[in-house]
Motif scaffolding. Structure first.
Motif, PDB file in Angstrom:
ATOM      1  N   LEU A  96       0.825  -1.204   0.000  1.00 29.14           N
ATOM      2  CA  LEU A  96       0.000   0.000   0.000  1.00 29.14           C
ATOM      3  C   LEU A  96       0.859   1.254   0.000  1.00 29.14           C
ATOM      4  O   LEU A  96       0.496   2.285  -0.599  1.00 29.14           O
ATOM      5  N   ALA A  97       2.012   1.172   0.672  1.00 26.08           N
ATOM      6  CA  ALA A  97       2.905   2.334   0.738  1.00 26.08           C
ATOM      7  C   ALA A  97       3.566   2.628  -0.600  1.00 26.08           C
ATOM      8  O   ALA A  97       4.104   3.728  -0.802  1.00 26.08           O
ATOM      9  N   LYS A  98       3.522   1.667  -1.507  1.00 27.73           N
ATOM     10  CA  LYS A  98       4.120   1.884  -2.829  1.00 27.73           C
ATOM     11  C   LYS A  98       3.195   2.679  -3.759  1.00 27.73           C
ATOM     12  O   LYS A  98       3.582   3.027  -4.869  1.00 27.73           O
ATOM     13  N   ASP A  99       1.996   2.935  -3.281  1.00 29.66           N
ATOM     14  CA  ASP A  99       1.028   3.683  -4.094  1.00 29.66           C
ATOM     15  C   ASP A  99       1.431   5.149  -4.148  1.00 29.66           C
ATOM     16  O   ASP A  99       1.457   5.850  -3.130  1.00 29.66           O
ATOM     17  N   GLY A 100       1.723   5.641  -5.351  1.00 30.41           N
ATOM     18  CA  GLY A 100       2.171   7.020  -5.509  1.00 30.41           C
ATOM     19  C   GLY A 100       1.100   8.046  -5.239  1.00 30.41           C
ATOM     20  O   GLY A 100       1.404   9.246  -5.116  1.00 30.41           O
ATOM     21  N   THR A 101      -0.146   7.610  -5.137  1.00 31.10           N
ATOM     22  CA  THR A 101      -1.221   8.566  -4.869  1.00 31.10           C
ATOM     23  C   THR A 101      -1.416   8.821  -3.381  1.00 31.10           C
ATOM     24  O   THR A 101      -2.271   9.613  -2.993  1.00 31.10           O
ATOM     25  N   LYS A 102      -0.645   8.101  -2.548  1.00 30.24           N
ATOM     26  CA  LYS A 102      -0.787   8.278  -1.093  1.00 30.24           C
ATOM     27  C   LYS A 102       0.010   9.486  -0.640  1.00 30.24           C
ATOM     28  O   LYS A 102       1.140   9.728  -1.096  1.00 30.24           O
ATOM     29  N   SER A 103      -0.580  10.265   0.240  1.00 32.06           N
ATOM     30  CA  SER A 103       0.099  11.422   0.804  1.00 32.06           C
ATOM     31  C   SER A 103       1.015  10.986   1.940  1.00 32.06           C
ATOM     32  O   SER A 103       0.967   9.831   2.404  1.00 32.06           O
ATOM     33  N   GLN A 104       1.837  11.906   2.423  1.00 40.36           N
ATOM     34  CA  GLN A 104       2.711  11.598   3.549  1.00 40.36           C
ATOM     35  C   GLN A 104       1.902  11.245   4.789  1.00 40.36           C
ATOM     36  O   GLN A 104       2.291  10.382   5.584  1.00 40.36           O
ATOM     37  N   ALA A 105       0.757  11.906   4.948  1.00 40.61           N
ATOM     38  CA  ALA A 105      -0.100  11.599   6.097  1.00 40.61           C
ATOM     39  C   ALA A 105      -0.597  10.159   6.025  1.00 40.61           C
ATOM     40  O   ALA A 105      -0.658   9.443   7.048  1.00 40.61           O
ATOM     41  N   ASP A 106      -0.939   9.714   4.817  1.00 41.02           N
ATOM     42  CA  ASP A 106      -1.374   8.321   4.649  1.00 41.02           C
ATOM     43  C   ASP A 106      -0.238   7.361   4.997  1.00 41.02           C
ATOM     44  O   ASP A 106      -0.439   6.350   5.685  1.00 41.02           O
ATOM     45  N   LEU A 107       0.963   7.693   4.491  1.00 36.33           N
ATOM     46  CA  LEU A 107       2.115   6.829   4.753  1.00 36.33           C
ATOM     47  C   LEU A 107       2.426   6.761   6.248  1.00 36.33           C
ATOM     48  O   LEU A 107       2.809   5.709   6.766  1.00 36.33           O
ATOM     49  N   ASN A 108       2.249   7.895   6.928  1.00 37.51           N
ATOM     50  CA  ASN A 108       2.498   7.897   8.376  1.00 37.51           C
ATOM     51  C   ASN A 108       1.529   6.973   9.117  1.00 37.51           C
ATOM     52  O   ASN A 108       1.900   6.315  10.087  1.00 37.51           O
ATOM     53  N   LEU A 109       0.282   6.934   8.654  1.00 40.72           N
ATOM     54  CA  LEU A 109      -0.700   6.044   9.272  1.00 40.72           C
ATOM     55  C   LEU A 109      -0.325   4.586   9.034  1.00 40.72           C
ATOM     56  O   LEU A 109      -0.434   3.746   9.942  1.00 40.72           O
ATOM     57  N   TYR A 110       0.090   4.276   7.810  1.00 40.27           N
ATOM     58  CA  TYR A 110       0.535   2.913   7.518  1.00 40.27           C
ATOM     59  C   TYR A 110       1.747   2.549   8.393  1.00 40.27           C
ATOM     60  O   TYR A 110       1.873   1.435   8.903  1.00 40.27           O
ATOM     61  N   GLN A 111       2.643   3.539   8.557  1.00 42.92           N
ATOM     62  CA  GLN A 111       3.854   3.291   9.320  1.00 42.92           C
ATOM     63  C   GLN A 111       3.549   2.978  10.779  1.00 42.92           C
ATOM     64  O   GLN A 111       4.221   2.152  11.404  1.00 42.92           O
ATOM     65  N   LYS A 112       2.513   3.617  11.331  1.00 37.28           N
ATOM     66  CA  LYS A 112       2.168   3.357  12.731  1.00 37.28           C
ATOM     67  C   LYS A 112       1.804   1.882  12.932  1.00 37.28           C
ATOM     68  O   LYS A 112       2.275   1.236  13.872  1.00 37.28           O
ATOM     69  N   GLU A 113       0.950   1.364  12.051  1.00 37.29           N
ATOM     70  CA  GLU A 113       0.581  -0.056  12.175  1.00 37.29           C
ATOM     71  C   GLU A 113       1.787  -0.937  11.872  1.00 37.29           C
ATOM     72  O   GLU A 113       2.011  -1.959  12.546  1.00 37.29           O
ATOM     73  N   PHE A 114       2.577  -0.529  10.876  1.00 41.31           N
ATOM     74  CA  PHE A 114       3.759  -1.306  10.500  1.00 41.31           C
ATOM     75  C   PHE A 114       4.719  -1.430  11.688  1.00 41.31           C
ATOM     76  O   PHE A 114       5.249  -2.507  11.970  1.00 41.31           O
ATOM     77  N   GLU A 115       4.911  -0.337  12.417  1.00 39.68           N
ATOM     78  CA  GLU A 115       5.833  -0.343  13.559  1.00 39.68           C
ATOM     79  C   GLU A 115       5.293  -1.227  14.694  1.00 39.68           C
ATOM     80  O   GLU A 115       6.070  -1.919  15.365  1.00 39.68           O
ATOM     81  N   GLN A 116       3.980  -1.186  14.912  1.00 41.68           N
ATOM     82  CA  GLN A 116       3.400  -2.030  15.965  1.00 41.68           C
ATOM     83  C   GLN A 116       3.619  -3.518  15.652  1.00 41.68           C
ATOM     84  O   GLN A 116       3.933  -4.316  16.547  1.00 41.68           O
ATOM     85  N   LEU A 117       3.450  -3.864  14.398  1.00 37.51           N
ATOM     86  CA  LEU A 117       3.668  -5.257  13.999  1.00 37.51           C
ATOM     87  C   LEU A 117       5.146  -5.621  14.110  1.00 37.51           C
ATOM     88  O   LEU A 117       5.494  -6.741  14.498  1.00 37.51           O
ATOM     89  N   GLN A 118       6.019  -4.674  13.756  1.00 34.57           N
ATOM     90  CA  GLN A 118       7.455  -4.916  13.919  1.00 34.57           C
ATOM     91  C   GLN A 118       7.807  -5.156  15.386  1.00 34.57           C
ATOM     92  O   GLN A 118       8.579  -6.073  15.702  1.00 34.57           O
ATOM     93  N   ASP A 119       7.235  -4.341  16.275  1.00 31.57           N
ATOM     94  CA  ASP A 119       7.494  -4.513  17.706  1.00 31.57           C
ATOM     95  C   ASP A 119       6.996  -5.870  18.184  1.00 31.57           C
ATOM     96  O   ASP A 119       7.652  -6.523  19.010  1.00 31.57           O
ATOM     97  N   TYR A 120       5.834  -6.284  17.674  1.00 26.93           N
ATOM     98  CA  TYR A 120       5.298  -7.590  18.088  1.00 26.93           C
ATOM     99  C   TYR A 120       6.249  -8.710  17.682  1.00 26.93           C
ATOM    100  O   TYR A 120       6.576  -9.593  18.491  1.00 26.93           O
ATOM    101  N   VAL A 121       6.708  -8.685  16.445  1.00 26.83           N
ATOM    102  CA  VAL A 121       7.627  -9.729  15.964  1.00 26.83           C
ATOM    103  C   VAL A 121       8.926  -9.693  16.753  1.00 26.83           C
ATOM    104  O   VAL A 121       9.465 -10.728  17.160  1.00 26.83           O
TER     105      VAL A 121
END
Length: 270
Positions: A96-121
């Motif tokens: 989803l982050a590879k989508d060029g139509t996503k704004s930085q705000a969108d990417l930041n939201l994706y990153q929040k979930e991504f980081e939580q999953l990274q912490d879990y692993v």
């Protein structure tokens, strides 16, 4: 004809003592269920059953070790199932982050979930089972027989580069290169966890077969002990009835034998 020495009474008393001794053995065997009451009953049989019983005790311990190892691998797999799900979701987020139509705000939201999953692993690496690390690099020895033979259960190392790279990436930078790198690392981790879970399944299969074999061996050894040491109730009950009759008749005959010297009185009366 003598008075002081009654040979008939002595012989009858000896026979009675023998019958009483055998009757006592039958009672002990029937009450205990064991054919070997004391070593003299069957010295060789006692030695054999003693060794077999010791082997069975060791088998019980080996069975306990194998069951614990199975529980260990099941606990590992429980964590790995959720890690697998987390990695798949991380792959979705990277795509989803590879989508060029996503704004930085969108990417930041994706990153929040991504980081939580990274912490879990990443946090899963430190999980333990009975104070033993679930995901260390070292192998774990598992006992597989009564002689102490072991096999090395391979460790699952969540601290390997394959996993650490996946939890060290980021997807919230505008350049698609970062999302590409994250996706590549996550895909590699997904492939590795599939291999690790397959290896874990192979170990569980071996442990289950080992558990079955130990149980069968214990059953066979118990049967061998039974044939040597356990009393045949039907046969022993027959012996008990026989000796009980002999004791009763011997007691009666001893009374009669003790009365034989009275015949000498007839001679003294004349």
């Amino acid at each position: 004809m003598v008075i002081n020495t009654n040979m008939e009474a002595l012989q009858t008393a000896n026979n009675l003592n023998t019958s009483q001794s055998e009757l006592s053995k039958s009672l002990s065997r029937l009450s205990s269920g064991s054919r070997i009451i004391k070593p003299s009953d069957d010295a060789a049989g006692l030695a054999v059953t003693s060794r077999l019983r010791a082997q069975i005790k060791r088998l019980d311990s080996a069975l306990s070790n194998v069951v614990n190892a199975v529980s260990f691998t099941q606990t590992q797999d429980g964590f790995m199932k959720t890690i697998d799900k987390a990695l798949r979701r991380m792959g979705e987020l990277a795509m989803l982050a590879k989508d060029g139509t996503k704004s930085q705000a969108d990417l930041n939201l994706y990153q929040k979930e991504f980081e939580q999953l990274q912490d879990y692993v990443d946090n899963t690496r430190s999980k333990e089972y009975n104070s033993v690390s679930l995901f260390g690099a070292s192998n774990i020895q598992v006992t597989v027989d009564s002689e102490g033979t072991t096999f090395d259960m391979p460790g699952i190392n969540l601290g390997a580069d394959t996993y650490t790279n996946a939890v060290a990436t980021t997807i919230n930078l505008t350049s698609a290169t970062f999302a590409d790198a994250a996706l590549t690392s996550v895909k590699t981790a997904i492939s590795q966890i599939a291999v690790d879970r397959a290896q874990l399944g192979a170990v569980q299969s071996r442990l289950n077969f080992t558990n079955d074999q130990l149980s069968i061996t214990k059953e066979n050894l118990s049967s061998a002990i039974s044939r040597v040491a356990d009393v045949d109730v039907a046969t022993e009950a027959t012996n008990y009835a026989r000796y009980q009759i002999l004791v009763q008749s011997g007691t009666q005959m001893l009374t009669q034998a003790n009365n034989l010297p009275n015949a000498a009185l007839q001679l003294l009366r004349q």
